[in-house]
Design an enzyme around this catalytic site. Structure first.
Site, PDB file in Angstrom:
ATOM      1  N   SER A  91      18.297  50.239   7.456  1.00 35.96           N
ATOM      2  CA  SER A  91      19.044  49.432   6.473  1.00 35.96           C
ATOM      3  C   SER A  91      18.532  49.189   5.311  1.00 35.96           C
ATOM      4  O   SER A  91      18.919  48.923   4.413  1.00 35.96           O
ATOM      5  CB  SER A  91      19.893  48.245   7.067  1.00 35.96           C
ATOM      6  OG  SER A  91      18.919  47.407   7.355  1.00 35.96           O
ATOM      7  N   GLY A  92      16.943  49.079   5.276  1.00 38.29           N
ATOM      8  CA  GLY A  92      16.466  48.675   4.062  1.00 38.29           C
ATOM      9  C   GLY A  92      16.027  47.136   4.074  1.00 38.29           C
ATOM     10  O   GLY A  92      15.449  46.478   3.091  1.00 38.29           O
ATOM     11  N   GLY A 133      20.044  43.130   9.452  1.00 42.01           N
ATOM     12  CA  GLY A 133      20.630  44.457   9.113  1.00 42.01           C
ATOM     13  C   GLY A 133      20.414  45.439  10.263  1.00 42.01           C
ATOM     14  O   GLY A 133      19.880  45.061  11.152  1.00 42.01           O
ATOM     15  N   GLY A 134      21.055  46.537  10.435  1.00 42.46           N
ATOM     16  CA  GLY A 134      20.650  47.469  11.176  1.00 42.46           C
ATOM     17  C   GLY A 134      19.645  48.529  10.978  1.00 42.46           C
ATOM     18  O   GLY A 134      18.799  48.252  10.108  1.00 42.46           O
ATOM     19  N   ARG A 137       2.666  48.017   2.680  1.00 42.65           N
ATOM     20  CA  ARG A 137       1.950  46.671   2.427  1.00 42.65           C
ATOM     21  C   ARG A 137       0.780  46.794   1.429  1.00 42.65           C
ATOM     22  O   ARG A 137      -0.181  47.668   1.910  1.00 42.65           O
ATOM     23  CB  ARG A 137       1.717  46.114   3.925  1.00 42.65           C
ATOM     24  CG  ARG A 137       2.632  45.611   4.683  1.00 42.65           C
ATOM     25  CD  ARG A 137       2.251  44.348   5.686  1.00 42.65           C
ATOM     26  NE  ARG A 137       1.130  44.824   6.343  1.00 42.65           N
ATOM     27  CZ  ARG A 137       1.509  45.611   7.644  1.00 42.65           C
ATOM     28  NH1 ARG A 137       2.774  45.605   8.057  1.00 42.65           N
ATOM     29  NH2 ARG A 137       0.477  45.652   8.481  1.00 42.65           N
ATOM     30  N   HIS A 174       5.183  50.978   7.972  1.00 45.56           N
ATOM     31  CA  HIS A 174       5.214  49.610   7.491  1.00 45.56           C
ATOM     32  C   HIS A 174       3.828  49.105   6.695  1.00 45.56           C
ATOM     33  O   HIS A 174       3.851  48.545   5.716  1.00 45.56           O
ATOM     34  CB  HIS A 174       5.478  48.355   8.603  1.00 45.56           C
ATOM     35  CG  HIS A 174       6.823  48.296   8.893  1.00 45.56           C
ATOM     36  ND1 HIS A 174       7.824  47.475   8.410  1.00 45.56           N
ATOM     37  CD2 HIS A 174       7.720  49.267   9.609  1.00 45.56           C
ATOM     38  CE1 HIS A 174       8.881  47.530   8.926  1.00 45.56           C
ATOM     39  NE2 HIS A 174       8.871  48.830   9.570  1.00 45.56           N
ATOM     40  N   ARG A 175       2.463  49.727   7.454  1.00 36.32           N
ATOM     41  CA  ARG A 175       1.401  49.419   6.970  1.00 36.32           C
ATOM     42  C   ARG A 175       1.249  50.016   5.800  1.00 36.32           C
ATOM     43  O   ARG A 175       0.610  49.498   4.709  1.00 36.32           O
ATOM     44  CB  ARG A 175       0.419  49.839   8.055  1.00 36.32           C
ATOM     45  CG  ARG A 175       0.027  48.961   9.192  1.00 36.32           C
ATOM     46  CD  ARG A 175      -1.230  49.600  10.093  1.00 36.32           C
ATOM     47  NE  ARG A 175      -1.266  48.821  11.198  1.00 36.32           N
ATOM     48  CZ  ARG A 175      -1.757  49.180  12.391  1.00 36.32           C
ATOM     49  NH1 ARG A 175      -1.771  50.489  12.348  1.00 36.32           N
ATOM     50  NH2 ARG A 175      -1.706  48.434  13.312  1.00 36.32           N
ATOM     51  N   GLU A 184      -1.495  39.754  14.219  1.00 38.40           N
ATOM     52  CA  GLU A 184      -0.832  40.587  15.166  1.00 38.40           C
ATOM     53  C   GLU A 184      -0.541  39.430  16.307  1.00 38.40           C
ATOM     54  O   GLU A 184      -1.318  38.662  16.661  1.00 38.40           O
ATOM     55  CB  GLU A 184      -2.030  41.430  16.042  1.00 38.40           C
ATOM     56  CG  GLU A 184      -2.660  42.412  14.897  1.00 38.40           C
ATOM     57  CD  GLU A 184      -1.378  43.739  14.744  1.00 38.40           C
ATOM     58  OE1 GLU A 184      -0.519  43.854  15.290  1.00 38.40           O
ATOM     59  OE2 GLU A 184      -1.792  44.362  13.502  1.00 38.40           O
ATOM     60  N   THR A 214       4.780  41.941  15.011  1.00 38.76           N
ATOM     61  CA  THR A 214       5.064  41.532  16.431  1.00 38.76           C
ATOM     62  C   THR A 214       4.927  42.764  17.317  1.00 38.76           C
ATOM     63  O   THR A 214       5.122  42.841  18.367  1.00 38.76           O
ATOM     64  CB  THR A 214       6.544  40.905  16.524  1.00 38.76           C
ATOM     65  OG1 THR A 214       7.511  41.782  16.034  1.00 38.76           O
ATOM     66  CG2 THR A 214       6.447  39.623  15.705  1.00 38.76           C
TER      67      THR A 214
END
Length: 180
Positions: free
Chosen positions: A13-14, A9-10, A54, A50-51, A62, A35
């Site tokens: 975008s989810g 997705g862009g 989660r 992002h962390r 990593e 990454t």
């Protein structure tokens, strides 16, 4: 062979949220292969977003380079793996120091994707691996050669992964569409 899912997705975008939900349904012991490399405050902020999403129980690996090794390590102690993201991994490979011809870059990316696919194929059948990638080829043609090469290589890498995947989803406006 593990189940392989590709989510594309862009930007914004989810796709990562959708992929996180997929791995949460697929297993209880979840690994997250990150990454990204943090070189500036903008990337630090994105990684932190992002962390925060989660669960603490997810184990993070990593892997800005040689991610196939992280896949192998994670696959032997987890039943679901989230690889986020292929296009950041690709940019790490492209920006790695050293002189390479355009043909060598294409071959390096092809080999890197083949190594990721081979690693998934070596994992036990009860493991699910979800790859997140960006769709970067739907916009205008970039003005510089490096950006055009990146766009082209990302498209080819995505095709290679999609061909090998059991399921492929495109996420647009937070809505997943199953393509395969």
């Amino acid at each position: 062979m593990a189940k392989m899912i590709l989510v594309t997705g862009g930007a914004r975008s989810g796709k990562s949220s959708f992929a996180e939900a997929l791995v949460a349904k697929a297993g209880r012991r979840i690994a997250y292969i990150a990454t990204a490399q943090i070189f500036d405050e903008e990337m630090r902020y994105r990684v932190e977003l992002h962390r925060c999403r989660r669960p603490a129980a997810w184990q993070t690996y990593e892997a800005p380079f040689e991610a196939e090794k992280a896949l192998q390590d994670a696959g032997h102690s987890h039943d679901a793996i989230l690889f986020d993201c292929v296009t950041i991994y690709l940019s790490n490979l492209l920006c790695k120091p050293g002189e390479r011809t355009e043909e060598e870059e294409y071959e390096n990316v092809r080999q890197a994707m083949a190594q990721l696919i081979a690693s998934v194929r070596q994992l036990p059948a009860e493991v699910t691996v979800v790859f997140v990638t960006n769709e970067v080829g739907a916009g205008i043609v970039p003005e510089n050669a490096l950006a055009r090469r990146y766009r082209d290589l990302a498209g080819l890498a995505n095709q290679q992964l999609a061909q090998a995947a059991n399921d492929v989803y495109a996420v647009i406006c937070g809505l997943p569409l199953q393509l395969k």
